[in-house]
Design a protein around this motif. Structure first.
Motif, PDB file in Angstrom:
ATOM      1  N   GLY A   1       4.348 -11.760   8.565  1.00 35.79           N
ATOM      2  CA  GLY A   1       3.052 -11.147   8.324  1.00 35.79           C
ATOM      3  C   GLY A   1       3.027  -9.647   8.506  1.00 35.79           C
ATOM      4  O   GLY A   1       2.044  -8.992   8.137  1.00 35.79           O
ATOM      5  N   VAL A   2       4.082  -9.068   9.061  1.00 43.52           N
ATOM      6  CA  VAL A   2       4.162  -7.616   9.218  1.00 43.52           C
ATOM      7  C   VAL A   2       4.718  -7.044   7.923  1.00 43.52           C
ATOM      8  O   VAL A   2       5.853  -7.350   7.533  1.00 43.52           O
ATOM      9  N   GLU A   3       3.918  -6.249   7.228  1.00 40.37           N
ATOM     10  CA  GLU A   3       4.336  -5.708   5.938  1.00 40.37           C
ATOM     11  C   GLU A   3       3.580  -4.419   5.652  1.00 40.37           C
ATOM     12  O   GLU A   3       2.618  -4.063   6.352  1.00 40.37           O
ATOM     13  N   LYS A   4       4.018  -3.718   4.619  1.00 37.95           N
ATOM     14  CA  LYS A   4       3.436  -2.405   4.320  1.00 37.95           C
ATOM     15  C   LYS A   4       1.948  -2.495   3.970  1.00 37.95           C
ATOM     16  O   LYS A   4       1.188  -1.573   4.266  1.00 37.95           O
ATOM     17  N   GLY A   5       1.526  -3.592   3.343  1.00 34.47           N
ATOM     18  CA  GLY A   5       0.121  -3.728   3.001  1.00 34.47           C
ATOM     19  C   GLY A   5      -0.771  -3.745   4.231  1.00 34.47           C
ATOM     20  O   GLY A   5      -1.855  -3.153   4.244  1.00 34.47           O
ATOM     21  N   VAL A   6      -0.302  -4.413   5.295  1.00 31.74           N
ATOM     22  CA  VAL A   6      -1.024  -4.424   6.562  1.00 31.74           C
ATOM     23  C   VAL A   6      -1.094  -3.008   7.124  1.00 31.74           C
ATOM     24  O   VAL A   6      -2.128  -2.561   7.631  1.00 31.74           O
ATOM     25  N   GLY A   7       0.026  -2.290   7.017  1.00 37.66           N
ATOM     26  CA  GLY A   7       0.058  -0.908   7.493  1.00 37.66           C
ATOM     27  C   GLY A   7      -0.907  -0.021   6.736  1.00 37.66           C
ATOM     28  O   GLY A   7      -1.579   0.834   7.331  1.00 37.66           O
ATOM     29  N   LEU A   8      -1.013  -0.213   5.418  1.00 35.26           N
ATOM     30  CA  LEU A   8      -1.929   0.605   4.626  1.00 35.26           C
ATOM     31  C   LEU A   8      -3.373   0.348   5.023  1.00 35.26           C
ATOM     32  O   LEU A   8      -4.179   1.282   5.105  1.00 35.26           O
ATOM     33  N   ARG A   9      -3.707  -0.904   5.288  1.00 37.19           N
ATOM     34  CA  ARG A   9      -5.080  -1.193   5.739  1.00 37.19           C
ATOM     35  C   ARG A   9      -5.369  -0.487   7.071  1.00 37.19           C
ATOM     36  O   ARG A   9      -6.466   0.037   7.283  1.00 37.19           O
ATOM     37  N   ALA A  10      -4.378  -0.466   7.963  1.00 37.17           N
ATOM     38  CA  ALA A  10      -4.565   0.189   9.258  1.00 37.17           C
ATOM     39  C   ALA A  10      -4.751   1.691   9.083  1.00 37.17           C
ATOM     40  O   ALA A  10      -5.608   2.306   9.740  1.00 37.17           O
ATOM     41  N   VAL A  11      -3.959   2.298   8.222  1.00 37.07           N
ATOM     42  CA  VAL A  11      -4.100   3.737   7.954  1.00 37.07           C
ATOM     43  C   VAL A  11      -5.480   4.036   7.369  1.00 37.07           C
ATOM     44  O   VAL A  11      -6.169   4.971   7.812  1.00 37.07           O
ATOM     45  N   ALA A  12      -5.869   3.262   6.372  1.00 33.82           N
ATOM     46  CA  ALA A  12      -7.162   3.495   5.728  1.00 33.82           C
ATOM     47  C   ALA A  12      -8.308   3.360   6.720  1.00 33.82           C
ATOM     48  O   ALA A  12      -9.260   4.156   6.708  1.00 33.82           O
ATOM     49  N   ASP A  13      -8.216   2.373   7.614  1.00 28.05           N
ATOM     50  CA  ASP A  13      -9.259   2.178   8.619  1.00 28.05           C
ATOM     51  C   ASP A  13      -9.343   3.379   9.553  1.00 28.05           C
ATOM     52  O   ASP A  13     -10.437   3.865   9.864  1.00 28.05           O
ATOM     53  N   THR A  14      -8.190   3.878   9.988  1.00 26.15           N
ATOM     54  CA  THR A  14      -8.171   5.031  10.887  1.00 26.15           C
ATOM     55  C   THR A  14      -8.728   6.279  10.209  1.00 26.15           C
ATOM     56  O   THR A  14      -9.444   7.078  10.833  1.00 26.15           O
ATOM     57  N   LEU A  15      -8.412   6.451   8.930  1.00 24.15           N
ATOM     58  CA  LEU A  15      -8.873   7.632   8.192  1.00 24.15           C
ATOM     59  C   LEU A  15     -10.269   7.446   7.595  1.00 24.15           C
ATOM     60  O   LEU A  15     -10.770   8.345   6.913  1.00 24.15           O
ATOM     61  N   ASP A  16     -10.883   6.276   7.853  1.00 24.77           N
ATOM     62  CA  ASP A  16     -12.211   5.957   7.333  1.00 24.77           C
ATOM     63  C   ASP A  16     -12.234   6.033   5.808  1.00 24.77           C
ATOM     64  O   ASP A  16     -13.145   6.614   5.203  1.00 24.77           O
ATOM     65  N   LEU A  17     -11.221   5.423   5.189  1.00 28.16           N
ATOM     66  CA  LEU A  17     -11.127   5.355   3.743  1.00 28.16           C
ATOM     67  C   LEU A  17     -11.062   3.896   3.307  1.00 28.16           C
ATOM     68  O   LEU A  17     -10.662   3.023   4.078  1.00 28.16           O
ATOM     69  N   ASP A  18     -11.446   3.651   2.084  1.00 32.63           N
ATOM     70  CA  ASP A  18     -11.282   2.325   1.485  1.00 32.63           C
ATOM     71  C   ASP A  18      -9.845   2.239   0.977  1.00 32.63           C
ATOM     72  O   ASP A  18      -9.396   3.132   0.249  1.00 32.63           O
ATOM     73  N   PRO A  19      -9.076   1.195   1.333  1.00 34.31           N
ATOM     74  CA  PRO A  19      -7.705   1.088   0.818  1.00 34.31           C
ATOM     75  C   PRO A  19      -7.633   1.154  -0.703  1.00 34.31           C
ATOM     76  O   PRO A  19      -6.632   1.604  -1.262  1.00 34.31           O
ATOM     77  N   ALA A  20      -8.718   0.732  -1.363  1.00 36.05           N
ATOM     78  CA  ALA A  20      -8.737   0.753  -2.823  1.00 36.05           C
ATOM     79  C   ALA A  20      -8.777   2.170  -3.392  1.00 36.05           C
ATOM     80  O   ALA A  20      -8.571   2.366  -4.593  1.00 36.05           O
ATOM     81  N   GLU A  21      -9.024   3.165  -2.548  1.00 37.30           N
ATOM     82  CA  GLU A  21      -8.989   4.550  -3.009  1.00 37.30           C
ATOM     83  C   GLU A  21      -7.566   5.048  -3.207  1.00 37.30           C
ATOM     84  O   GLU A  21      -7.328   6.029  -3.913  1.00 37.30           O
ATOM     85  N   PHE A  22      -6.586   4.364  -2.576  1.00 34.69           N
ATOM     86  CA  PHE A  22      -5.206   4.848  -2.594  1.00 34.69           C
ATOM     87  C   PHE A  22      -4.496   4.504  -3.898  1.00 34.69           C
ATOM     88  O   PHE A  22      -4.722   3.459  -4.503  1.00 34.69           O
ATOM     89  N   VAL A  23      -3.610   5.407  -4.274  1.00 30.42           N
ATOM     90  CA  VAL A  23      -2.647   5.171  -5.348  1.00 30.42           C
ATOM     91  C   VAL A  23      -1.287   5.006  -4.692  1.00 30.42           C
ATOM     92  O   VAL A  23      -0.876   5.838  -3.879  1.00 30.42           O
ATOM     93  N   ALA A  24      -0.580   3.930  -5.023  1.00 28.55           N
ATOM     94  CA  ALA A  24       0.705   3.623  -4.401  1.00 28.55           C
ATOM     95  C   ALA A  24       1.834   3.730  -5.424  1.00 28.55           C
ATOM     96  O   ALA A  24       1.669   3.353  -6.587  1.00 28.55           O
ATOM     97  N   VAL A  25       2.982   4.238  -4.952  1.00 30.95           N
ATOM     98  CA  VAL A  25       4.178   4.300  -5.793  1.00 30.95           C
ATOM     99  C   VAL A  25       5.348   3.757  -4.984  1.00 30.95           C
ATOM    100  O   VAL A  25       5.530   4.124  -3.815  1.00 30.95           O
TER     101      VAL A  25
END
Length: 223
Positions: free
Chosen positions: A150-174
């Motif tokens: 269950g530990v994966e980059k998607g979980v990490g992105l949600r944590a980053v977005a939460d800390t930065l007060d952003l919606d994960p859907a705002e991000f562009v991933a490459v």
């Protein structure tokens, strides 16, 4: 941040590098100029992406160890069970297994939430031992990562977005690898570079024509 400049989450190996694995020097032109939050996401140990942020002179916002360690806005959070991973590796080695890193093990020396083995290691034995310890082996194509399920980059992105007060859907991933697939699922838009593996290609919204940083640069230019 303007409406035309979305936050980014970028894999490193195979995405910010060239075909030989060296960092493409153009990242020192592109990334410091980005006007929105920029996250570096990697399967490597925590110090690697933090150091890269330092030399790029950008905010230290990273997802390391496939989501096992996250740093955003000066806050660090951890996932996974490193003690269980260490116990599993000890059993793996007792049964004749070898992580297959010659000399000083810089791959694992600073790793905090998982342990990585070379792709030349005995995968069958590693998976067998992992199952005994309720762990999983994740093959990124670069290494076998022994980690908590269950530990994966998607979980990490949600944590980053939460800390930065952003919606994960705002991000562009490459990205380019199977360990980027969960990140693609969380981000609003996702791009796989041409050298990407099948899992990354299937998970991405689009596959660009360029390989390695040529492909990444084309995405950044288009944005």
């Amino acid at each position: 941040m303007t409406a035309a400049t979305p936050p980014l989450v970028l894999d490193i190996d195979g995405t910010l590098t060239d075909g030989s694995g060296r960092l493409d020097p153009r990242i020192f032109e592109y990334l410091p100029e980005w006007e929105a939050p920029l996250v570096l996401a990697t399967g490597k140990a925590f110090p690697y992406p933090v150091t890269l942020c330092h030399f790029l002179q950008i905010d230290e916002t990273v997802i390391a160890e496939n989501g096992g360690v996250v740093l955003a806005d000066g806050e660090v959070s951890y996932q996974g069970d490193p003690e269980r991973a260490a116990e599993a590796v000890a059993t793996f080695e007792e049964r004749g297994g070898d992580l297959e890193w010659s000399g000083f093990d810089s791959i694992n020396n600073w790793r905090e939430t998982e342990i990585a083995a070379s792709v030349s290691a005995d995968l069958g034995l590693l998976r067998s031992v992992a199952a005994e310890y309720d762990l999983e082996v994740f093959d990124t194509g670069y290494a076998y990562h022994l980690k908590t399920p269950g530990v994966e980059k998607g979980v990490g992105l949600r944590a980053v977005a939460d800390t930065l007060d952003l919606d994960p859907a705002e991000f562009v991933a490459v990205g380019d690898s199977i360990n980027d697939a969960s990140m693609f699922e969380v981000a609003g838009r996702s791009f796989a570079v041409a050298n990407a593996d099948d899992a990354a290609r299937e998970a991405a919204d689009a596959v660009v024509e360029g390989s390695y940083f040529d492909g990444t640069a084309s995405v950044l230019d288009s944005l």
